[in-house]
Design a protein around this motif. Structure first.
Motif, PDB file in Angstrom:
ATOM      1  N   ALA A   5       0.837  -1.208   0.000  1.00  0.00           N
ATOM      2  CA  ALA A   5       0.000   0.000   0.000  1.00  0.00           C
ATOM      3  C   ALA A   5       0.872   1.258   0.000  1.00  0.00           C
ATOM      4  O   ALA A   5       0.586   2.223  -0.709  1.00  0.00           O
ATOM      5  CB  ALA A   5      -0.920  -0.005   1.217  1.00  0.00           C
ATOM      6  N   GLU A   6       1.936   1.224   0.789  1.00  0.00           N
ATOM      7  CA  GLU A   6       2.846   2.377   0.826  1.00  0.00           C
ATOM      8  C   GLU A   6       3.518   2.574  -0.524  1.00  0.00           C
ATOM      9  O   GLU A   6       3.648   3.710  -1.013  1.00  0.00           O
ATOM     10  CB  GLU A   6       3.896   2.175   1.919  1.00  0.00           C
ATOM     11  N   LEU A   7       3.938   1.478  -1.141  1.00  0.00           N
ATOM     12  CA  LEU A   7       4.574   1.568  -2.449  1.00  0.00           C
ATOM     13  C   LEU A   7       3.607   2.127  -3.487  1.00  0.00           C
ATOM     14  O   LEU A   7       3.980   2.966  -4.314  1.00  0.00           O
ATOM     15  CB  LEU A   7       5.081   0.198  -2.888  1.00  0.00           C
ATOM     16  N   ALA A   8       2.358   1.672  -3.444  1.00  0.00           N
ATOM     17  CA  ALA A   8       1.369   2.149  -4.409  1.00  0.00           C
ATOM     18  C   ALA A   8       1.187   3.658  -4.303  1.00  0.00           C
ATOM     19  O   ALA A   8       1.097   4.361  -5.318  1.00  0.00           O
ATOM     20  CB  ALA A   8       0.043   1.432  -4.189  1.00  0.00           C
ATOM     21  N   VAL A   9       1.151   4.163  -3.076  1.00  0.00           N
ATOM     22  CA  VAL A   9       1.006   5.608  -2.880  1.00  0.00           C
ATOM     23  C   VAL A   9       2.239   6.337  -3.403  1.00  0.00           C
ATOM     24  O   VAL A   9       2.123   7.385  -4.067  1.00  0.00           O
ATOM     25  CB  VAL A   9       0.788   5.924  -1.386  1.00  0.00           C
ATOM     26  N   MET A  10       3.410   5.793  -3.141  1.00  0.00           N
ATOM     27  CA  MET A  10       4.641   6.437  -3.594  1.00  0.00           C
ATOM     28  C   MET A  10       4.712   6.481  -5.116  1.00  0.00           C
ATOM     29  O   MET A  10       5.076   7.511  -5.703  1.00  0.00           O
ATOM     30  CB  MET A  10       5.857   5.715  -3.010  1.00  0.00           C
ATOM     31  N   VAL A  11       4.375   5.380  -5.755  1.00  0.00           N
ATOM     32  CA  VAL A  11       4.404   5.336  -7.220  1.00  0.00           C
ATOM     33  C   VAL A  11       3.374   6.304  -7.789  1.00  0.00           C
ATOM     34  O   VAL A  11       3.640   7.031  -8.758  1.00  0.00           O
ATOM     35  CB  VAL A  11       4.148   3.902  -7.731  1.00  0.00           C
ATOM     36  N   GLU A  12       2.208   6.352  -7.170  1.00  0.00           N
ATOM     37  CA  GLU A  12       1.158   7.265  -7.635  1.00  0.00           C
ATOM     38  C   GLU A  12       1.614   8.723  -7.516  1.00  0.00           C
ATOM     39  O   GLU A  12       1.389   9.532  -8.421  1.00  0.00           O
ATOM     40  CB  GLU A  12      -0.117   7.045  -6.825  1.00  0.00           C
ATOM     41  N   ARG A  13       2.252   9.072  -6.400  1.00  0.00           N
ATOM     42  CA  ARG A  13       2.708  10.446  -6.200  1.00  0.00           C
ATOM     43  C   ARG A  13       3.810  10.803  -7.209  1.00  0.00           C
ATOM     44  O   ARG A  13       3.822  11.897  -7.771  1.00  0.00           O
ATOM     45  CB  ARG A  13       3.234  10.628  -4.771  1.00  0.00           C
ATOM     46  N   ARG A  14       4.709   9.859  -7.437  1.00  0.00           N
ATOM     47  CA  ARG A  14       5.776  10.124  -8.409  1.00  0.00           C
ATOM     48  C   ARG A  14       5.206  10.247  -9.817  1.00  0.00           C
ATOM     49  O   ARG A  14       5.593  11.137 -10.587  1.00  0.00           O
ATOM     50  CB  ARG A  14       6.828   9.013  -8.354  1.00  0.00           C
ATOM     51  N   ALA A  15       4.269   9.391 -10.169  1.00  0.00           N
ATOM     52  CA  ALA A  15       3.648   9.448 -11.494  1.00  0.00           C
ATOM     53  C   ALA A  15       2.879  10.744 -11.682  1.00  0.00           C
ATOM     54  O   ALA A  15       2.738  11.240 -12.804  1.00  0.00           O
ATOM     55  CB  ALA A  15       2.732   8.247 -11.688  1.00  0.00           C
TER      56      ALA A  15
END
Length: 272
Positions: free
Chosen positions: A47-57
């Motif tokens: 879940a943390e990774l998904a948020v990080m990838v979303e923010r970077r994207a």
């Protein structure tokens, strides 16, 4: 017959590296492979990774997504909305460290996250370190980064918040002031112009407005033989040198082809 214990939920598995790379590439990240490695090593859960990838994207600077940036071998905390330290600024920090003696009085103006001050604290023996920024978010971030070194971080406009007793005592004065011309700010990458404070980017009509203010007052604060150092663009160097000379300091230019960095150094006249 006793009831069987409920089946435990399987531990979620982090997405594989290639899936993260593909998501970053689709968002236009040029260094998707390297960024994926950093995101995967920093995320604790899927879940943390998904948020990080979303923010970077979505365009946030990688360092703000991770919460840190590497700078001269240090891990510098970078909060959302705070100017991200550039790799080329490592040259400025290195030139300042080379000129600072043990116990030097060091002032870092326009300190942002405090990266330059932190580098000087790590590389100079027992410095007396002060840092200043006009942005409250940067001040809070710099205080975290400079706490271990005992650095004093103050909020305000350039020299305004410095204690009066530092006048004439500063050995090394570093200013990573904004030097992008106002008309060119809109040409910066979106992650800078949309997610970093305008006050950390916009240097006025020719990019040197803030640096002229820094230079004009530097002689009041520098110790005899003390040094002012600031980063600027290669094309701005001649005008910056002129400002330093007009302030009564000896000026020279240092440059790094590897880091695409230009630093102007002004030196106060030493006692004879």
């Amino acid at each position: 017959m006793p009831a069987l214990p409920p089946l435990s939920e399987p531990e979620p598995v982090l997405p594989d590296r290639q899936a993260v790379v593909a998501a970053l590439r689709a968002a236009g990240c040029v260094f998707a492979e390297d960024e994926a490695r950093l995101l995967l090593s920093s995320a604790g859960t899927p879940a943390e990774l998904a948020v990080m990838v979303e923010r970077r994207a979505a365009g946030l600077p990688l360092e703000q997504v991770l919460g840190w940036a590497e700078f001269r071998g240090l891990r510098i905390a970078v909060d959302p909305g705070v100017f991200v330290p550039r790799r080329r600024t490592e040259f400025l920090a290195g030139e300042a460290a080379r000129l600072a003696r043990a116990g030097a009085v060091v002032v870092d103006l326009c300190c942002g996250s405090g990266a330059v001050g932190a580098a000087l604290a790590a590389e100079v023996e027992r410095p007396l370190l002060y840092a200043v920024d006009i942005d409250p978010a940067a001040v809070a971030c710099a205080r975290r980064n400079l706490a271990a070194a005992g650095g004093v971080v103050r909020e305000g406009d350039l020299y305004e918040p410095l204690p009066a007793e530092l006048r004439g005592r500063v050995d090394v004065l570093v200013a990573n002031a904004p030097y992008v011309p106002t008309d060119a700010v809109g040409l910066l990458p979106a992650e800078a112009r949309d997610h970093e404070p305008r006050t950390a980017l916009d240097g006025g009509h020719d990019g040197l407005d803030i640096l002229r203010r820094v230079t004009a007052r530097a002689p009041d604060w520098l110790a005899p033989g003390g040094h002012l150092l600031f980063e600027t663009g290669e094309r701005q160097a001649a005008a910056a040198v002129d400002a330093v000379t007009r302030a009564g300091l000896r000026a020279r230019v240092a440059a790094s082809a590897e880091l695409h960095a230009t630093v102007v150094v002004g030196t106060a006249t030493p006692f004879s």
